[in-house]
Design an enzyme around this catalytic site. Structure first.
Site, PDB file in Angstrom:
ATOM      1  N   VAL A  14      -0.827  -0.054  10.784  1.00 51.77           N
ATOM      2  CA  VAL A  14      -1.002  -1.025  11.870  1.00 51.77           C
ATOM      3  C   VAL A  14      -0.381  -0.495  13.168  1.00 51.77           C
ATOM      4  O   VAL A  14      -1.016  -0.519  14.229  1.00 51.77           O
ATOM      5  CB  VAL A  14      -0.388  -2.396  11.488  1.00 51.77           C
ATOM      6  N   ARG A  46       9.735   9.065  11.179  1.00 50.00           N
ATOM      7  CA  ARG A  46       9.269  10.450  11.040  1.00 50.00           C
ATOM      8  C   ARG A  46       8.903  11.054  12.400  1.00 50.00           C
ATOM      9  O   ARG A  46       8.268  12.117  12.477  1.00 50.00           O
ATOM     10  CB  ARG A  46       8.086  10.509  10.075  1.00 50.00           C
ATOM     11  N   LYS A 103       4.057 -11.286   7.389  1.00 51.08           N
ATOM     12  CA  LYS A 103       4.050 -12.649   6.827  1.00 51.08           C
ATOM     13  C   LYS A 103       5.279 -12.916   5.978  1.00 51.08           C
ATOM     14  O   LYS A 103       5.791 -14.031   5.938  1.00 51.08           O
ATOM     15  CB  LYS A 103       2.779 -12.913   6.021  1.00 51.08           C
ATOM     16  N   GLU A 127       0.253 -13.863  15.125  1.00 52.85           N
ATOM     17  CA  GLU A 127      -1.170 -14.027  14.782  1.00 52.85           C
ATOM     18  C   GLU A 127      -1.577 -13.096  13.634  1.00 52.85           C
ATOM     19  O   GLU A 127      -2.338 -13.471  12.729  1.00 52.85           O
ATOM     20  CB  GLU A 127      -2.031 -13.731  16.012  1.00 52.85           C
ATOM     21  N   VAL A 130      -1.374 -13.735   9.437  1.00 51.18           N
ATOM     22  CA  VAL A 130      -2.325 -14.467   8.581  1.00 51.18           C
ATOM     23  C   VAL A 130      -3.749 -14.096   8.990  1.00 51.18           C
ATOM     24  O   VAL A 130      -4.111 -14.190  10.160  1.00 51.18           O
ATOM     25  CB  VAL A 130      -2.154 -16.002   8.721  1.00 51.18           C
ATOM     26  N   LYS A 203       1.185 -16.766   3.356  1.00 53.11           N
ATOM     27  CA  LYS A 203       0.313 -17.106   4.490  1.00 53.11           C
ATOM     28  C   LYS A 203       0.076 -18.621   4.534  1.00 53.11           C
ATOM     29  O   LYS A 203       0.045 -19.218   5.614  1.00 53.11           O
ATOM     30  CB  LYS A 203      -1.008 -16.346   4.369  1.00 53.11           C
TER      31      LYS A 203
HETATM   32  N1  LIG Z   1      -2.318  -2.860   6.781  1.00 51.92           N
HETATM   33  C1  LIG Z   1      -2.902  -4.015   7.018  1.00 51.92           C
HETATM   34  O1  LIG Z   1      -4.131  -4.135   6.938  1.00 51.92           O
HETATM   35  C2  LIG Z   1      -2.083  -5.214   7.432  1.00 51.92           C
HETATM   36  C3  LIG Z   1      -2.731  -6.424   7.727  1.00 51.92           C
HETATM   37  C4  LIG Z   1      -1.981  -7.517   8.151  1.00 51.92           C
HETATM   38  C5  LIG Z   1      -0.610  -7.416   8.240  1.00 51.92           C
HETATM   39  N2  LIG Z   1      -0.011  -6.242   7.913  1.00 51.92           N
HETATM   40  C6  LIG Z   1       1.444  -6.161   8.030  1.00 51.92           C
HETATM   41  O2  LIG Z   1       1.761  -5.160   8.998  1.00 51.92           O
HETATM   42  C7  LIG Z   1       3.017  -4.567   8.651  1.00 51.92           C
HETATM   43  C8  LIG Z   1       2.833  -3.040   8.592  1.00 51.92           C
HETATM   44  O3  LIG Z   1       1.854  -2.738   7.629  1.00 51.92           O
HETATM   45  P1  LIG Z   1       1.228  -1.266   7.524  1.00 51.92           P
HETATM   46  O4  LIG Z   1       0.040  -1.400   6.666  1.00 51.92           O
HETATM   47  O5  LIG Z   1       1.108  -0.659   8.861  1.00 51.92           O
HETATM   48  O6  LIG Z   1       2.373  -0.532   6.697  1.00 51.92           O
HETATM   49  P2  LIG Z   1       2.636   1.052   6.632  1.00 51.92           P
HETATM   50  O7  LIG Z   1       1.385   1.821   6.862  1.00 51.92           O
HETATM   51  O8  LIG Z   1       3.412   1.297   5.396  1.00 51.92           O
HETATM   52  O9  LIG Z   1       3.573   1.324   7.877  1.00 51.92           O
HETATM   53  C9  LIG Z   1       4.910   0.909   7.943  1.00 51.92           C
HETATM   54  C10 LIG Z   1       5.622   1.823   8.899  1.00 51.92           C
HETATM   55  O10 LIG Z   1       6.974   1.342   9.050  1.00 51.92           O
HETATM   56  C11 LIG Z   1       7.873   2.407   8.740  1.00 51.92           C
HETATM   57  N3  LIG Z   1       9.031   1.846   8.042  1.00 51.92           N
HETATM   58  C12 LIG Z   1       9.009   1.068   6.935  1.00 51.92           C
HETATM   59  N4  LIG Z   1      10.258   0.739   6.593  1.00 51.92           N
HETATM   60  C13 LIG Z   1      11.075   1.337   7.483  1.00 51.92           C
HETATM   61  C14 LIG Z   1      12.486   1.388   7.644  1.00 51.92           C
HETATM   62  N5  LIG Z   1      13.297   0.734   6.812  1.00 51.92           N
HETATM   63  N6  LIG Z   1      12.970   2.102   8.654  1.00 51.92           N
HETATM   64  C15 LIG Z   1      12.165   2.748   9.505  1.00 51.92           C
HETATM   65  N7  LIG Z   1      10.813   2.756   9.417  1.00 51.92           N
HETATM   66  C16 LIG Z   1      10.294   2.045   8.407  1.00 51.92           C
HETATM   67  C17 LIG Z   1       7.126   3.374   7.870  1.00 51.92           C
HETATM   68  O11 LIG Z   1       7.692   4.632   8.055  1.00 51.92           O
HETATM   69  P3  LIG Z   1       7.325   5.862   7.099  1.00 51.92           P
HETATM   70  O12 LIG Z   1       5.926   6.233   7.479  1.00 51.92           O
HETATM   71  O13 LIG Z   1       8.335   6.873   7.437  1.00 51.92           O
HETATM   72  O14 LIG Z   1       7.435   5.332   5.708  1.00 51.92           O
HETATM   73  C18 LIG Z   1       5.707   3.265   8.412  1.00 51.92           C
HETATM   74  O15 LIG Z   1       5.515   4.097   9.534  1.00 51.92           O
HETATM   75  C19 LIG Z   1       3.437  -5.213   7.331  1.00 51.92           C
HETATM   76  O16 LIG Z   1       4.299  -6.287   7.606  1.00 51.92           O
HETATM   77  C20 LIG Z   1       2.129  -5.725   6.763  1.00 51.92           C
HETATM   78  O17 LIG Z   1       2.300  -6.829   5.879  1.00 51.92           O
HETATM   79  C21 LIG Z   1      -0.717  -5.143   7.526  1.00 51.92           C
END
Ligand SMILES: NC(=O)c1ccc[n+]([C@@H]2O[C@H](COP(=O)([O-])OP(=O)(O)OC[C@H]3O[C@@H](n4cnc5c(N)ncnc54)[C@H](OP(=O)(O)O)[C@@H]3O)[C@@H](O)[C@H]2O)c1
Length: 427
Positions: A14, A46, A103, A127, A130, A203
Protein backbone atom coordinates in the site's frame (compact mmCIF):
# COMPACT_ATOMS: atom_id res chain seq x y z
CA UNK A 1 -3.57 25.98 -4.00
CA UNK A 2 -3.27 24.21 -0.66
CA UNK A 3 -0.07 22.29 0.07
CA UNK A 4 -0.08 19.28 2.41
CA UNK A 5 3.25 18.06 3.78
CA UNK A 6 3.12 14.28 3.96
CA UNK A 7 5.24 11.85 6.01
CA UNK A 8 4.77 8.22 4.93
CA UNK A 9 5.46 5.30 7.28
CA UNK A 10 5.71 1.95 5.46
CA UNK A 11 6.66 1.35 1.85
CA UNK A 12 5.13 -2.08 1.27
CA UNK A 13 2.23 -2.89 -1.05
CA UNK A 14 0.00 0.00 0.00
CA UNK A 15 2.77 2.46 0.97
CA UNK A 16 4.52 1.86 -2.38
CA UNK A 17 1.26 2.57 -4.26
CA UNK A 18 0.57 5.71 -2.19
CA UNK A 19 4.04 7.02 -3.01
CA UNK A 20 3.75 6.09 -6.68
CA UNK A 21 0.33 7.75 -7.02
CA UNK A 22 1.40 10.91 -5.19
CA UNK A 23 4.40 11.20 -7.53
CA UNK A 24 2.90 10.07 -10.83
CA UNK A 25 -0.56 11.64 -10.43
CA UNK A 26 0.50 14.90 -8.80
CA UNK A 27 -0.99 16.97 -11.62
CA UNK A 28 -4.30 15.09 -11.55
CA UNK A 29 -4.47 15.53 -7.78
CA UNK A 30 -3.89 19.26 -8.14
CA UNK A 31 -6.66 19.54 -10.78
CA UNK A 32 -9.21 17.21 -9.17
CA UNK A 33 -8.31 17.54 -5.49
CA UNK A 34 -7.05 21.11 -5.46
CA UNK A 35 -4.09 20.03 -3.33
CA UNK A 36 -0.35 19.96 -3.91
CA UNK A 37 1.31 17.15 -1.96
CA UNK A 38 4.83 17.64 -0.67
CA UNK A 39 6.39 14.29 0.32
CA UNK A 40 8.54 15.46 3.22
CA UNK A 41 9.84 12.10 4.43
CA UNK A 42 9.37 8.36 3.92
CA UNK A 43 10.02 5.88 6.73
CA UNK A 44 11.02 2.47 5.36
CA UNK A 45 13.18 0.13 7.41
CA UNK A 46 14.78 -1.22 4.24
CA UNK A 47 15.48 2.32 3.02
CA UNK A 48 16.30 2.99 -0.64
CA UNK A 49 15.81 -0.66 -1.57
CA UNK A 50 12.03 -0.17 -1.34
CA UNK A 51 11.84 3.55 -2.24
CA UNK A 52 13.35 3.73 -5.73
CA UNK A 53 12.80 7.45 -6.30
CA UNK A 54 15.35 10.25 -6.49
CA UNK A 55 15.17 13.25 -4.21
CA UNK A 56 13.07 11.66 -1.46
CA UNK A 57 14.13 12.06 2.16
CA UNK A 58 14.20 8.47 3.47
CA UNK A 59 14.70 7.35 7.04
CA UNK A 60 14.98 3.80 8.31
CA UNK A 61 13.84 5.00 11.75
CA UNK A 62 10.07 5.46 11.36
CA UNK A 63 9.78 7.47 14.59
CA UNK A 64 11.67 10.27 12.81
CA UNK A 65 8.61 10.75 10.59
CA UNK A 66 6.21 10.93 13.55
CA UNK A 67 8.29 13.68 15.17
CA UNK A 68 9.44 15.52 12.02
CA UNK A 69 8.31 19.16 12.56
CA UNK A 70 7.86 19.66 8.80
CA UNK A 71 5.27 16.88 8.47
CA UNK A 72 1.57 17.94 8.55
CA UNK A 73 0.12 14.46 8.18
CA UNK A 74 1.50 11.02 8.93
CA UNK A 75 0.34 8.19 6.69
CA UNK A 76 0.57 4.89 8.60
CA UNK A 77 0.66 1.88 6.29
CA UNK A 78 2.88 -0.55 8.20
CA UNK A 79 0.02 -2.65 9.63
CA UNK A 80 0.04 -4.56 12.93
CA UNK A 81 -1.07 -2.94 16.16
CA UNK A 82 1.69 -2.18 18.66
CA UNK A 83 4.27 -0.22 16.68
CA UNK A 84 1.57 1.40 14.53
CA UNK A 85 -0.13 2.55 17.75
CA UNK A 86 3.14 4.07 19.01
CA UNK A 87 3.75 5.91 15.76
CA UNK A 88 0.19 7.21 15.50
CA UNK A 89 -0.04 8.40 19.13
CA UNK A 90 3.33 10.15 18.80
CA UNK A 91 2.19 11.91 15.63
CA UNK A 92 -1.16 12.97 17.14
CA UNK A 93 0.56 14.34 20.26
CA UNK A 94 2.91 16.26 17.97
CA UNK A 95 -0.17 17.89 16.40
CA UNK A 96 -0.07 15.95 13.12
CA UNK A 97 -3.08 14.56 11.30
CA UNK A 98 -3.01 10.81 10.65
CA UNK A 99 -4.25 8.71 7.75
CA UNK A 100 -4.24 4.97 8.24
CA UNK A 101 -5.33 1.84 6.36
CA UNK A 102 -5.07 -0.21 9.54
CA UNK A 103 -8.41 -1.75 10.59
CA UNK A 104 -6.82 -3.70 13.45
CA UNK A 105 -5.47 -0.45 14.93
CA UNK A 106 -8.78 1.44 14.64
CA UNK A 107 -10.88 -1.50 15.86
CA UNK A 108 -8.67 -2.01 18.93
CA UNK A 109 -7.62 1.57 19.84
CA UNK A 110 -10.12 3.76 17.97
CA UNK A 111 -11.70 5.41 21.04
CA UNK A 112 -8.37 6.43 22.53
CA UNK A 113 -6.94 7.62 19.21
CA UNK A 114 -9.95 9.75 18.27
CA UNK A 115 -10.01 11.29 21.76
CA UNK A 116 -6.30 12.10 21.41
CA UNK A 117 -6.91 13.57 17.96
CA UNK A 118 -9.68 15.80 19.34
CA UNK A 119 -7.48 16.98 22.20
CA UNK A 120 -4.80 17.94 19.71
CA UNK A 121 -7.21 19.45 17.21
CA UNK A 122 -6.20 17.11 14.40
CA UNK A 123 -7.97 14.50 12.24
CA UNK A 124 -7.66 10.78 11.62
CA UNK A 125 -8.60 9.48 8.16
CA UNK A 126 -9.34 5.76 7.95
CA UNK A 127 -11.29 5.29 4.71
CA UNK A 128 -8.85 2.58 3.56
CA UNK A 129 -9.43 0.50 6.68
CA UNK A 130 -12.79 -0.82 5.39
CA UNK A 131 -13.54 -1.99 1.84
CA UNK A 132 -10.24 -0.69 0.40
CA UNK A 133 -10.98 1.42 -2.64
CA UNK A 134 -14.75 1.53 -2.15
CA UNK A 135 -15.67 4.72 -0.25
CA UNK A 136 -18.02 3.30 2.38
CA UNK A 137 -16.74 5.42 5.29
CA UNK A 138 -17.37 8.54 3.23
CA UNK A 139 -20.88 7.29 2.43
CA UNK A 140 -21.65 6.90 6.14
CA UNK A 141 -19.96 10.12 7.24
CA UNK A 142 -21.18 12.38 4.47
CA UNK A 143 -23.68 10.96 1.98
CA UNK A 144 -25.96 9.43 4.62
CA UNK A 145 -25.46 12.06 7.33
CA UNK A 146 -29.12 13.12 7.14
CA UNK A 147 -30.46 9.59 7.59
CA UNK A 148 -30.82 7.24 10.53
CA UNK A 149 -29.08 3.97 9.70
CA UNK A 150 -31.07 0.90 10.82
CA UNK A 151 -28.71 -1.82 9.64
CA UNK A 152 -25.82 -2.64 7.34
CA UNK A 153 -24.75 -5.92 5.78
CA UNK A 154 -21.53 -6.26 3.90
CA UNK A 155 -19.10 -8.58 2.19
CA UNK A 156 -15.92 -7.05 3.57
CA UNK A 157 -13.31 -9.75 3.21
CA UNK A 158 -12.18 -10.31 -0.37
CA UNK A 159 -10.23 -13.50 0.43
CA UNK A 160 -13.25 -15.25 1.95
CA UNK A 161 -15.50 -14.09 -0.86
CA UNK A 162 -13.04 -15.34 -3.47
CA UNK A 163 -12.89 -18.76 -1.79
CA UNK A 164 -16.68 -19.06 -1.55
CA UNK A 165 -17.11 -17.98 -5.18
CA UNK A 166 -14.54 -20.56 -6.32
CA UNK A 167 -16.28 -23.28 -4.31
CA UNK A 168 -19.71 -22.32 -5.63
CA UNK A 169 -18.80 -21.79 -9.30
CA UNK A 170 -16.14 -24.47 -9.82
CA UNK A 171 -17.05 -27.01 -7.15
CA UNK A 172 -13.55 -26.53 -5.67
CA UNK A 173 -12.90 -27.73 -2.15
CA UNK A 174 -12.16 -25.12 0.49
CA UNK A 175 -8.47 -26.13 0.48
CA UNK A 176 -7.98 -25.84 -3.29
CA UNK A 177 -9.90 -22.55 -3.43
CA UNK A 178 -7.64 -21.16 -0.70
CA UNK A 179 -4.57 -22.38 -2.58
CA UNK A 180 -5.78 -20.62 -5.74
CA UNK A 181 -6.38 -17.39 -3.76
CA UNK A 182 -2.80 -17.61 -2.48
CA UNK A 183 -1.41 -18.24 -5.98
CA UNK A 184 -3.24 -15.14 -7.24
CA UNK A 185 -1.94 -13.02 -4.35
CA UNK A 186 -5.47 -12.65 -2.95
CA UNK A 187 -4.64 -14.40 0.33
CA UNK A 188 -1.69 -13.99 2.67
CA UNK A 189 0.63 -16.93 3.31
CA UNK A 190 -1.01 -17.00 6.75
CA UNK A 191 -4.65 -16.33 5.83
CA UNK A 192 -6.08 -17.11 9.29
CA UNK A 193 -7.39 -13.61 10.11
CA UNK A 194 -9.26 -13.53 6.80
CA UNK A 195 -10.80 -16.97 6.88
CA UNK A 196 -11.57 -17.09 10.61
CA UNK A 197 -13.66 -13.91 10.32
CA UNK A 198 -11.45 -11.57 12.41
CA UNK A 199 -10.74 -9.16 9.54
CA UNK A 200 -14.43 -8.74 8.62
CA UNK A 201 -15.40 -8.44 12.29
CA UNK A 202 -12.86 -5.62 12.82
CA UNK A 203 -14.29 -3.80 9.81
CA UNK A 204 -17.84 -4.35 11.09
CA UNK A 205 -16.94 -2.78 14.45
CA UNK A 206 -15.55 0.29 12.64
CA UNK A 207 -18.69 0.64 10.52
CA UNK A 208 -20.93 0.23 13.59
CA UNK A 209 -19.14 3.06 15.43
CA UNK A 210 -19.82 5.35 12.46
CA UNK A 211 -23.31 4.16 11.60
CA UNK A 212 -24.71 4.09 15.14
CA UNK A 213 -22.44 6.55 17.01
CA UNK A 214 -21.26 4.02 19.56
CA UNK A 215 -17.66 3.52 20.76
CA UNK A 216 -15.33 1.17 18.87
CA UNK A 217 -15.52 -2.13 20.75
CA UNK A 218 -14.26 -5.15 18.89
CA UNK A 219 -14.75 -7.32 22.00
CA UNK A 220 -18.54 -7.06 21.54
CA UNK A 221 -18.53 -8.29 17.95
CA UNK A 222 -19.46 -11.95 17.61
CA UNK A 223 -18.04 -13.73 14.60
CA UNK A 224 -17.15 -16.97 12.86
CA UNK A 225 -15.16 -17.68 9.73
CA UNK A 226 -15.87 -19.67 6.59
CA UNK A 227 -13.92 -22.83 7.48
CA UNK A 228 -17.06 -24.84 8.30
CA UNK A 229 -18.71 -24.33 4.89
CA UNK A 230 -18.67 -27.41 2.67
CA UNK A 231 -19.58 -27.87 -0.99
CA UNK A 232 -22.71 -29.68 0.13
CA UNK A 233 -23.90 -26.57 2.01
CA UNK A 234 -23.42 -24.40 -1.07
CA UNK A 235 -25.44 -26.95 -3.06
CA UNK A 236 -28.33 -27.03 -0.59
CA UNK A 237 -28.30 -23.23 -0.30
CA UNK A 238 -28.61 -23.01 -4.09
CA UNK A 239 -31.50 -25.49 -4.08
CA UNK A 240 -33.26 -23.24 -1.56
CA UNK A 241 -32.58 -20.06 -3.58
CA UNK A 242 -29.61 -18.73 -1.60
CA UNK A 243 -25.86 -18.15 -1.86
CA UNK A 244 -23.58 -18.45 1.17
CA UNK A 245 -21.56 -15.29 1.82
CA UNK A 246 -19.49 -14.09 4.75
CA UNK A 247 -21.62 -11.19 5.98
CA UNK A 248 -20.56 -8.45 8.39
CA UNK A 249 -23.71 -7.12 9.97
CA UNK A 250 -24.66 -4.26 12.26
CA UNK A 251 -28.13 -3.40 13.46
CA UNK A 252 -29.80 -0.80 15.67
CA UNK A 253 -33.02 -1.79 17.38
CA UNK A 254 -34.52 -0.07 20.41
CA UNK A 255 -31.22 1.75 21.01
CA UNK A 256 -29.32 -1.55 21.16
CA UNK A 257 -26.57 -2.11 18.60
CA UNK A 258 -25.57 -5.67 17.67
CA UNK A 259 -22.57 -6.32 15.45
CA UNK A 260 -21.51 -9.65 13.96
CA UNK A 261 -19.71 -11.33 11.08
CA UNK A 262 -20.89 -14.81 10.09
CA UNK A 263 -21.23 -17.13 7.12
CA UNK A 264 -24.77 -16.33 6.05
CA UNK A 265 -27.31 -17.50 3.50
CA UNK A 266 -28.28 -14.58 1.28
CA UNK A 267 -31.32 -14.67 -0.99
CA UNK A 268 -30.32 -15.01 -4.65
CA UNK A 269 -32.66 -12.13 -5.54
CA UNK A 270 -30.47 -9.65 -3.62
CA UNK A 271 -27.50 -7.64 -4.88
CA UNK A 272 -25.23 -9.00 -2.14
CA UNK A 273 -25.70 -12.54 -3.45
CA UNK A 274 -24.29 -11.42 -6.82
CA UNK A 275 -21.01 -10.11 -5.38
CA UNK A 276 -18.39 -12.56 -6.56
CA UNK A 277 -14.65 -13.19 -6.47
CA UNK A 278 -12.58 -10.82 -4.32
CA UNK A 279 -15.02 -7.92 -4.60
CA UNK A 280 -16.55 -6.15 -1.59
CA UNK A 281 -20.02 -4.70 -1.18
CA UNK A 282 -21.92 -2.96 1.56
CA UNK A 283 -25.66 -2.47 1.81
CA UNK A 284 -26.78 0.24 4.22
CA UNK A 285 -30.45 0.46 5.13
CA UNK A 286 -31.56 3.86 6.43
CA UNK A 287 -34.93 5.10 7.66
CA UNK A 288 -36.70 7.03 4.96
CA UNK A 289 -34.45 6.15 2.03
CA UNK A 290 -34.20 2.38 2.33
CA UNK A 291 -31.16 0.56 0.93
CA UNK A 292 -28.09 2.04 -0.72
CA UNK A 293 -25.43 -0.36 -1.97
CA UNK A 294 -21.68 0.25 -2.45
CA UNK A 295 -19.66 -2.18 -4.55
CA UNK A 296 -16.01 -2.27 -5.51
CA UNK A 297 -12.51 -3.57 -4.84
CA UNK A 298 -11.92 -4.22 -1.16
CA UNK A 299 -8.16 -4.49 -1.32
CA UNK A 300 -5.13 -4.23 -3.58
CA UNK A 301 -2.39 -1.61 -3.49
CA UNK A 302 -3.91 0.87 -5.98
CA UNK A 303 -7.51 0.83 -4.67
CA UNK A 304 -6.26 1.14 -1.09
CA UNK A 305 -3.88 3.97 -2.02
CA UNK A 306 -6.80 5.74 -3.70
CA UNK A 307 -8.71 5.70 -0.38
CA UNK A 308 -5.64 6.89 1.56
CA UNK A 309 -5.14 9.81 -0.82
CA UNK A 310 -8.86 10.72 -0.75
CA UNK A 311 -8.45 11.12 3.03
CA UNK A 312 -5.37 13.30 2.47
CA UNK A 313 -7.36 15.56 0.14
CA UNK A 314 -10.17 15.83 2.72
CA UNK A 315 -7.69 16.71 5.45
CA UNK A 316 -6.11 19.39 3.27
CA UNK A 317 -9.58 20.86 2.86
CA UNK A 318 -10.31 21.04 6.59
CA UNK A 319 -11.35 17.45 7.35
CA UNK A 320 -14.08 16.40 9.73
CA UNK A 321 -13.87 15.47 13.36
CA UNK A 322 -15.35 12.22 14.56
CA UNK A 323 -17.28 12.55 17.78
CA UNK A 324 -17.05 9.12 19.35
CA UNK A 325 -20.18 7.96 21.16
CA UNK A 326 -22.04 11.14 20.22
CA UNK A 327 -25.41 9.40 20.68
CA UNK A 328 -25.14 8.14 24.21
CA UNK A 329 -28.61 6.56 24.02
CA UNK A 330 -27.36 3.79 21.77
CA UNK A 331 -25.71 0.91 23.51
CA UNK A 332 -23.48 -1.75 21.97
CA UNK A 333 -24.30 -5.31 23.05
CA UNK A 334 -23.03 -8.74 22.10
CA UNK A 335 -25.06 -9.93 19.15
CA UNK A 336 -26.77 -12.75 21.05
CA UNK A 337 -30.04 -10.81 20.85
CA UNK A 338 -30.03 -10.73 17.04
CA UNK A 339 -32.88 -12.89 15.72
CA UNK A 340 -32.44 -14.57 12.35
CA UNK A 341 -33.68 -17.65 10.56
CA UNK A 342 -31.13 -20.47 10.55
CA UNK A 343 -29.98 -23.18 8.13
CA UNK A 344 -29.24 -26.55 9.77
CA UNK A 345 -27.66 -29.50 7.94
CA UNK A 346 -27.72 -32.82 9.72
CA UNK A 347 -26.46 -36.25 8.80
CA UNK A 348 -28.91 -38.77 10.25
CA UNK A 349 -29.46 -42.52 10.33
CA UNK A 350 -31.84 -43.56 7.57
CA UNK A 351 -34.50 -45.18 9.74
CA UNK A 352 -38.26 -44.68 10.16
CA UNK A 353 -39.40 -41.93 12.53
CA UNK A 354 -36.19 -39.84 12.46
CA UNK A 355 -37.75 -36.83 10.74
CA UNK A 356 -40.72 -36.93 13.12
CA UNK A 357 -38.32 -36.99 16.08
CA UNK A 358 -36.36 -34.01 14.72
CA UNK A 359 -39.58 -32.08 14.01
CA UNK A 360 -40.85 -32.63 17.51
CA UNK A 361 -37.52 -31.40 18.92
CA UNK A 362 -38.07 -28.13 17.02
CA UNK A 363 -41.62 -28.04 18.38
CA UNK A 364 -40.42 -28.65 21.97
CA UNK A 365 -38.17 -25.60 21.67
CA UNK A 366 -40.99 -23.55 20.13
CA UNK A 367 -39.06 -23.08 16.89
CA UNK A 368 -40.87 -23.28 13.56
CA UNK A 369 -39.63 -25.23 10.51
CA UNK A 370 -39.91 -23.08 7.38
CA UNK A 371 -38.43 -25.60 4.92
CA UNK A 372 -37.02 -29.14 4.99
CA UNK A 373 -35.00 -31.04 2.40
CA UNK A 374 -34.10 -34.70 2.69
CA UNK A 375 -31.76 -36.45 0.26
CA UNK A 376 -30.57 -40.02 -0.14
CA UNK A 377 -26.96 -40.74 0.75
CA UNK A 378 -24.71 -39.91 -2.17
CA UNK A 379 -21.80 -42.21 -1.45
CA UNK A 380 -21.80 -45.99 -1.28
CA UNK A 381 -19.88 -45.84 2.03
CA UNK A 382 -22.69 -43.82 3.59
CA UNK A 383 -25.69 -45.87 2.49
CA UNK A 384 -27.35 -45.95 5.88
CA UNK A 385 -27.24 -42.17 6.42
CA UNK A 386 -29.15 -39.30 4.82
CA UNK A 387 -28.66 -35.53 4.77
CA UNK A 388 -31.44 -33.39 6.15
CA UNK A 389 -31.50 -29.62 5.73
CA UNK A 390 -33.90 -27.53 7.77
CA UNK A 391 -34.61 -23.81 7.64
CA UNK A 392 -35.84 -22.59 11.00
CA UNK A 393 -37.97 -19.56 11.85
CA UNK A 394 -36.26 -16.49 13.38
CA UNK A 395 -34.37 -17.36 16.56
CA UNK A 396 -31.65 -15.78 18.71
CA UNK A 397 -28.07 -16.98 18.74
CA UNK A 398 -28.57 -18.65 22.14
CA UNK A 399 -31.64 -20.49 20.88
CA UNK A 400 -29.77 -21.52 17.72
CA UNK A 401 -26.87 -22.98 19.71
CA UNK A 402 -29.23 -24.74 22.14
CA UNK A 403 -31.11 -26.28 19.19
CA UNK A 404 -27.87 -27.45 17.54
CA UNK A 405 -26.74 -29.12 20.80
CA UNK A 406 -30.13 -30.80 21.25
CA UNK A 407 -30.03 -32.10 17.67
CA UNK A 408 -26.53 -33.52 18.18
CA UNK A 409 -27.73 -35.23 21.37
CA UNK A 410 -30.27 -37.30 19.41
CA UNK A 411 -28.84 -40.81 18.95
CA UNK A 412 -29.93 -40.83 15.26
CA UNK A 413 -28.05 -37.61 14.46
CA UNK A 414 -24.32 -37.66 13.70
CA UNK A 415 -22.22 -34.99 15.43
CA UNK A 416 -21.06 -31.95 13.46
CA UNK A 417 -24.44 -30.40 12.67
CA UNK A 418 -23.90 -27.37 10.39
CA UNK A 419 -25.64 -24.14 11.31
CA UNK A 420 -25.60 -20.85 9.39
CA UNK A 421 -27.61 -17.63 9.61
CA UNK A 422 -29.99 -16.37 6.97
CA UNK A 423 -29.96 -12.65 6.14
CA UNK A 424 -33.49 -11.30 6.19
CA UNK A 425 -32.73 -8.17 4.17
CA UNK A 426 -35.14 -5.25 4.04
CA UNK A 427 -37.16 -4.39 7.19
N1 LIG B 1 -2.70 -4.79 0.87
C1 LIG B 1 -3.97 -4.44 0.80
O1 LIG B 1 -4.65 -4.71 -0.20
C2 LIG B 1 -4.61 -3.67 1.92
C3 LIG B 1 -5.95 -3.26 1.81
C4 LIG B 1 -6.53 -2.51 2.82
C5 LIG B 1 -5.80 -2.21 3.95
N2 LIG B 1 -4.52 -2.64 4.05
C6 LIG B 1 -3.77 -2.29 5.26
O2 LIG B 1 -2.65 -1.50 4.87
C7 LIG B 1 -1.58 -1.73 5.79
C8 LIG B 1 -0.32 -2.11 5.00
O3 LIG B 1 -0.60 -3.27 4.25
P1 LIG B 1 0.41 -3.76 3.10
O4 LIG B 1 -0.34 -4.77 2.33
O5 LIG B 1 1.01 -2.61 2.41
O6 LIG B 1 1.50 -4.50 3.98
P2 LIG B 1 3.02 -4.83 3.55
O7 LIG B 1 3.14 -4.97 2.07
O8 LIG B 1 3.48 -5.93 4.42
O9 LIG B 1 3.80 -3.51 3.95
C9 LIG B 1 4.06 -3.14 5.27
C10 LIG B 1 5.28 -2.27 5.27
O10 LIG B 1 5.49 -1.79 6.62
C11 LIG B 1 6.82 -2.14 7.02
N3 LIG B 1 6.79 -2.50 8.44
C12 LIG B 1 5.99 -3.43 9.02
N4 LIG B 1 6.24 -3.48 10.33
C13 LIG B 1 7.23 -2.59 10.57
C14 LIG B 1 7.94 -2.20 11.74
N5 LIG B 1 7.65 -2.74 12.93
N6 LIG B 1 8.88 -1.28 11.61
C15 LIG B 1 9.16 -0.72 10.43
N7 LIG B 1 8.54 -1.04 9.27
C16 LIG B 1 7.58 -1.97 9.36
C17 LIG B 1 7.25 -3.30 6.17
O11 LIG B 1 8.64 -3.26 6.08
P3 LIG B 1 9.46 -4.49 5.46
O12 LIG B 1 9.18 -4.43 3.99
O13 LIG B 1 10.85 -4.18 5.83
O14 LIG B 1 8.92 -5.71 6.12
C18 LIG B 1 6.55 -3.00 4.85
O15 LIG B 1 7.30 -2.11 4.05
C19 LIG B 1 -2.08 -2.80 6.76
O16 LIG B 1 -2.61 -2.18 7.90
C20 LIG B 1 -3.19 -3.48 5.97
O17 LIG B 1 -4.17 -4.09 6.81
C21 LIG B 1 -3.91 -3.35 3.06
Amino acid sequence: MKTLKVGLCGAGNVGGAVLRTLIQSSQLLEVQGGVHFDIVQVGARRGKEVVPYEGINITTNLEDVATNPDVDVLVEVIGGVNFAYELVTTALKEGKHVVTANKALIASHGNELFTLAKENNVEIGFEASVAGGTPVIKALREGLVATKVKWFAGILNGTSNFILTEMESNQSTFESALEKAQELGLAESDPSLDINGTDAAQKASILAALAFHVPFDFSLVSFEGIEEIELEDLGYAKELGYSIKHIAHGELENNVVCVSAYPTLVDNETLLSQVGKEMNALEIFSEGIGSTVYYGPGAGPEPTASAVIADLVDIAKGGWDLDINSDDQNKLEVSDRKRAARYYRLQVNDEPGVIAKISSLFGDQNISIEALIQHEAKSKENLESISVVIISGEISNNEAVKLKNALEDLPEVFSGVKKFRIHAGEK
